[in-house]
Write an enzyme that holds these catalytic residues in place. Structure first.
Site, PDB file in Angstrom:
ATOM      1  CB  SER A 140     -31.284  -1.878  26.683  1.00  0.00           C
ATOM      2  OG  SER A 140     -30.952  -1.664  28.241  1.00  0.00           O
ATOM      3  N   GLY A 179     -28.334  -6.334  26.432  1.00  0.00           N
ATOM      4  CA  GLY A 179     -29.188  -5.853  27.935  1.00  0.00           C
ATOM      5  C   GLY A 179     -28.316  -5.914  29.146  1.00  0.00           C
ATOM      6  CB  ILE A 210     -35.739   3.716  24.785  1.00  0.00           C
ATOM      7  CG1 ILE A 210     -34.562   3.041  24.307  1.00  0.00           C
ATOM      8  CG2 ILE A 210     -35.464   5.195  25.202  1.00  0.00           C
ATOM      9  CD1 ILE A 210     -33.361   2.631  25.147  1.00  0.00           C
ATOM     10  NE  ARG A 249     -64.002 -10.157  53.245  1.00  0.00           N
ATOM     11  CZ  ARG A 249     -64.897 -10.683  52.687  1.00  0.00           C
ATOM     12  NH1 ARG A 249     -65.880  -9.775  52.242  1.00  0.00           N
ATOM     13  NH2 ARG A 249     -65.375 -12.022  52.289  1.00  0.00           N
ATOM     14  CD  GLN A 294     -53.226 -15.543  49.301  1.00  0.00           C
ATOM     15  OE1 GLN A 294     -53.118 -15.540  47.981  1.00  0.00           O
ATOM     16  NE2 GLN A 294     -53.751 -16.839  49.742  1.00  0.00           N
ATOM     17  CD  GLU A 300     -32.622   2.930  35.925  1.00  0.00           C
ATOM     18  OE1 GLU A 300     -31.687   3.388  36.701  1.00  0.00           O
ATOM     19  OE2 GLU A 300     -33.603   3.964  35.692  1.00  0.00           O
TER      20      GLU A 300
HETATM   21  N1  CAA Z   1     -19.849   1.497  38.488  1.00  0.00           N
HETATM   22  C1  CAA Z   1     -18.525   1.896  37.841  1.00  0.00           C
HETATM   23  N2  CAA Z   1     -17.882   1.495  36.763  1.00  0.00           N
HETATM   24  C2  CAA Z   1     -18.148   0.253  36.661  1.00  0.00           C
HETATM   25  C3  CAA Z   1     -19.345  -0.554  37.295  1.00  0.00           C
HETATM   26  C4  CAA Z   1     -20.267   0.208  38.117  1.00  0.00           C
HETATM   27  N3  CAA Z   1     -21.224  -0.194  38.806  1.00  0.00           N
HETATM   28  N4  CAA Z   1     -19.512  -1.626  36.527  1.00  0.00           N
HETATM   29  C5  CAA Z   1     -18.574  -1.864  35.842  1.00  0.00           C
HETATM   30  N5  CAA Z   1     -17.894  -0.948  35.777  1.00  0.00           N
HETATM   31  C6  CAA Z   1     -16.676  -0.707  34.950  1.00  0.00           C
HETATM   32  C7  CAA Z   1     -15.453  -1.476  35.341  1.00  0.00           C
HETATM   33  O1  CAA Z   1     -14.696  -1.014  36.458  1.00  0.00           O
HETATM   34  C8  CAA Z   1     -14.680  -1.528  34.008  1.00  0.00           C
HETATM   35  O2  CAA Z   1     -13.828  -0.393  33.448  1.00  0.00           O
HETATM   36  P1  CAA Z   1     -12.124  -0.504  33.893  1.00  0.00           P
HETATM   37  O3  CAA Z   1     -11.920  -1.434  32.909  1.00  0.00           O
HETATM   38  O4  CAA Z   1     -11.984   0.842  33.693  1.00  0.00           O
HETATM   39  O5  CAA Z   1     -11.751  -0.988  35.194  1.00  0.00           O
HETATM   40  C9  CAA Z   1     -15.746  -1.566  32.789  1.00  0.00           C
HETATM   41  O6  CAA Z   1     -16.755  -0.793  33.492  1.00  0.00           O
HETATM   42  C10 CAA Z   1     -16.233  -2.741  32.466  1.00  0.00           C
HETATM   43  O7  CAA Z   1     -16.668  -3.777  33.667  1.00  0.00           O
HETATM   44  P2  CAA Z   1     -16.560  -5.344  33.726  1.00  0.00           P
HETATM   45  O8  CAA Z   1     -15.257  -5.681  33.175  1.00  0.00           O
HETATM   46  O9  CAA Z   1     -16.938  -5.597  35.020  1.00  0.00           O
HETATM   47  O10 CAA Z   1     -17.635  -5.639  32.478  1.00  0.00           O
HETATM   48  P3  CAA Z   1     -18.620  -6.820  32.624  1.00  0.00           P
HETATM   49  O11 CAA Z   1     -19.034  -6.997  31.260  1.00  0.00           O
HETATM   50  O12 CAA Z   1     -17.918  -7.915  33.329  1.00  0.00           O
HETATM   51  O13 CAA Z   1     -19.922  -6.495  33.582  1.00  0.00           O
HETATM   52  C11 CAA Z   1     -21.721  -5.453  34.006  1.00  0.00           C
HETATM   53  C12 CAA Z   1     -20.449  -5.476  33.363  1.00  0.00           C
HETATM   54  C13 CAA Z   1     -21.652  -5.094  35.454  1.00  0.00           C
HETATM   55  C14 CAA Z   1     -22.405  -6.622  33.901  1.00  0.00           C
HETATM   56  C15 CAA Z   1     -22.610  -4.399  33.364  1.00  0.00           C
HETATM   57  O14 CAA Z   1     -22.711  -4.588  31.784  1.00  0.00           O
HETATM   58  C16 CAA Z   1     -23.921  -3.924  33.753  1.00  0.00           C
HETATM   59  O15 CAA Z   1     -24.137  -3.245  34.863  1.00  0.00           O
HETATM   60  N6  CAA Z   1     -24.989  -4.634  33.155  1.00  0.00           N
HETATM   61  C17 CAA Z   1     -26.315  -4.231  33.262  1.00  0.00           C
HETATM   62  C18 CAA Z   1     -26.658  -2.843  32.583  1.00  0.00           C
HETATM   63  C19 CAA Z   1     -28.067  -2.375  32.943  1.00  0.00           C
HETATM   64  O16 CAA Z   1     -28.200  -2.115  34.134  1.00  0.00           O
HETATM   65  N7  CAA Z   1     -28.815  -2.126  32.095  1.00  0.00           N
HETATM   66  C20 CAA Z   1     -29.768  -1.341  32.321  1.00  0.00           C
HETATM   67  C21 CAA Z   1     -30.468  -0.506  30.969  1.00  0.00           C
HETATM   68  S1  CAA Z   1     -30.959   0.959  31.291  1.00  0.00           S
HETATM   69  C22 CAA Z   1     -32.388   1.035  31.891  1.00  0.00           C
HETATM   70  O17 CAA Z   1     -33.019   0.158  32.311  1.00  0.00           O
HETATM   71  C23 CAA Z   1     -33.098   2.325  31.945  1.00  0.00           C
HETATM   72  C24 CAA Z   1     -34.623   2.361  31.801  1.00  0.00           C
HETATM   73  O18 CAA Z   1     -35.010   3.149  30.870  1.00  0.00           O
HETATM   74  C25 CAA Z   1     -35.525   2.484  33.180  1.00  0.00           C
END
Ligand code: CAA
Length: 381
Positions: A126, A131, A157, A268, A336, A363
């Site tokens: 992120s 995000g 992070i 309770r 509640q 995530e």
């Molecule tokens: N598994 C495997 N590959 C995936 C995938 C998945 N779940 N989702 C997308 N991909 C691949 C696609 O197949 C594509 O690859 P190819 O071109 O080779 O086929 C590539 O990634 C791009 O995908 P999209 O064209 O679907 O891209 P998009 O921009 O339309 O959508 C998205 C992507 C699903 C929205 C992605 O950006 C996403 O998951 N966003 C959320 C991010 C996230 O979860 N962030 C969490 C931060 S980490 C965190 O929170 C950790 C912490 O500290 C607790």
């Protein structure tokens, strides 16, 4: 699908439960109030094998399956969701990727200490403007001889200031869009890594969340993971497994809320009887029980699909979407049931609500999970 637990899985679940109740619970409330990181607890969890549960023993881990990991994470999050997320990030988001895509040298140097709990890891995807739209990475990595020079900002992070090693995404070729993203193993001690102020959060206050600045950070080329340009795939695949971990964390909070509501409703009294005898309360408890069991089945199914080498992208997203909703719903209902007592710190349910909300955000938000589920299911019709 058979959900009977093996002897070993039962032992792991019980060991995690004992550890959580005896070693984590006594200090949970204070850590929440003071926003203190559980250093000693994480150290002990490393010694007990909870920090690299799915990594083979050869690389410092416990060599267990995903279901065992989920069982342990659920028990630990039931008592303290902050400890749960620290454990989840190290296991699912850092050790998983190094084990899957790392070279033997990277495994020796980074995976062994991370999986055995000597060191802690963080996952850096992120950014201020990336995000949910994770492809919009702005952090750059420019090749300079035997090094890549990284510049940019990562935020939200988990384990940001406490981690020793970052599983870091950066653009090696911005012209290629997400196909130009690469993954690096970056040490916190590398010059130019700047740790921001710890976030003052609503919940999971015992965990450490902060911004990481990268200012001309020179990363040796041997710290590149896999091929240049494979970083986005690595991040997405890693998050598929990570979502099972967060679903297990949410399930732990949901279960704690349900159990607190049952216990309180039997103690309770109102209208001359325990409030558990009132249908208004019974309906709440019944709904909480149904939803918790349904969430558990989805979480265990996702874990088993991963263990059995089946597809689990959709299953992981479904588990996270549903379990996170149940954790928020159950904690609200538990408050509640407790009435005014549920609104104050003396009882634990107000923390369950504060801790639960983030499971619908990190995530991948619930909205992102729906996108992932819909895309996957449409492929099969
Ligand atoms: N598994 C495997 N590959 C995936 C995938 C998945 N779940 N989702 C997308 N991909 C691949 C696609 O197949 C594509 O690859 P190819 O071109 O080779 O086929 C590539 O990634 C791009 O995908 P999209 O064209 O679907 O891209 P998009 O921009 O339309 O959508 C998205 C992507 C699903 C929205 C992605 O950006 C996403 O998951 N966003 C959320 C991010 C996230 O979860 N962030 C969490 C931060 S980490 C965190 O929170 C950790 C912490 O500290 C607790």
């Amino acid at each position: 699908m058979n959900f009977d637990l093996s002897e070993e899985q039962i032992q792991i679940r019980d060991a995690a439960r004992d550890f959580a109740e005896n070693e984590i619970a006594p200090s949970t409330v204070q850590r929440d109030i003071k926003a203190e990181f559980p250093y000693e607890i994480i150290k002990k969890m490393g010694e007990l094998g909870f920090m690299g549960m799915m990594v083979p023993p050869q690389w410092g881990g416990s060599g267990m399956d995903t279901l065992s990991y989920v069982l342990a994470l659920e028990e630990i999050s039931k008592v303290d969701a902050s400890v749960g997320v620290i454990m989840s990030v190290n296991n699912s988001l850092v050790c998983f990727g190094i084990n899957k895509w790392g070279t033997d040298e990277q495994k020796e140097k980074y995976l062994k200490p991370l999986a055995s709990g000597e060191k802690l890891g963080a996952f850096c995807l992120s950014e201020p403007e990336a995000g949910s739209d994770a492809t919009a990475q702005k952090t750059t990595a420019v090749k300079d001889g035997d090094y890549f020079v990284l510049n940019g900002i990562k935020n939200w992070i988990t384990n940001g200031s406490t981690a020793d090693v970052y599983f870091m995404q950066a653009m090696t070729n911005p012209e290629l869009g997400y196909k130009g993203i690469s993954t690096f193993l970056v040490e916190k001690s590398f010059p130019g890594v700047e740790i921001g102020i710890k976030e003052d959060k609503l919940g999971i206050r015992g965990s450490d969340t902060c911004t990481i600045g990268l200012n001309e950070v020179r990363v040796p080329k041997e710290n590149l993971m896999g091929e240049e340009g494979s970083g986005f795939k690595f991040a997405m695949e890693t998050l598929n497994g990570g979502r099972i971990g967060i679903a297990a964390q949410a399930l732990g909070i949901a279960t704690a809320s349900f159990e607190a509501a049952v216990k309180y409703s039997k103690q309770r009294k109102a209208f001359d009887k325990p409030i558990a005898d009132l249908q208004a309360i019974q309906f709440k408890l019944a709904d909480m029980a149904v939803n918790t069991d349904a969430a558990r089945l989805l979480v265990y199914r996702a874990a088993k699909c991963k263990d059995e080498g089946k597809k689990y992208i959709k299953e992981a997203a479904m588990a996270k979407l549903f379990a996170s909703k149940v954790s928020v719903d159950n904690s609200l209902e538990a408050i509640q049931v407790h009435g005014g007592y549920g609104y104050v710190r003396e009882y634990l349910v107000e923390r369950y609500l504060r801790d639960s909300k983030i499971t619908e955000i990190y995530e991948g938000t619930s909205e992102i999970q729906r996108i992932v589920i819909a895309r996957e299911l449409l492929k099969s019709y």
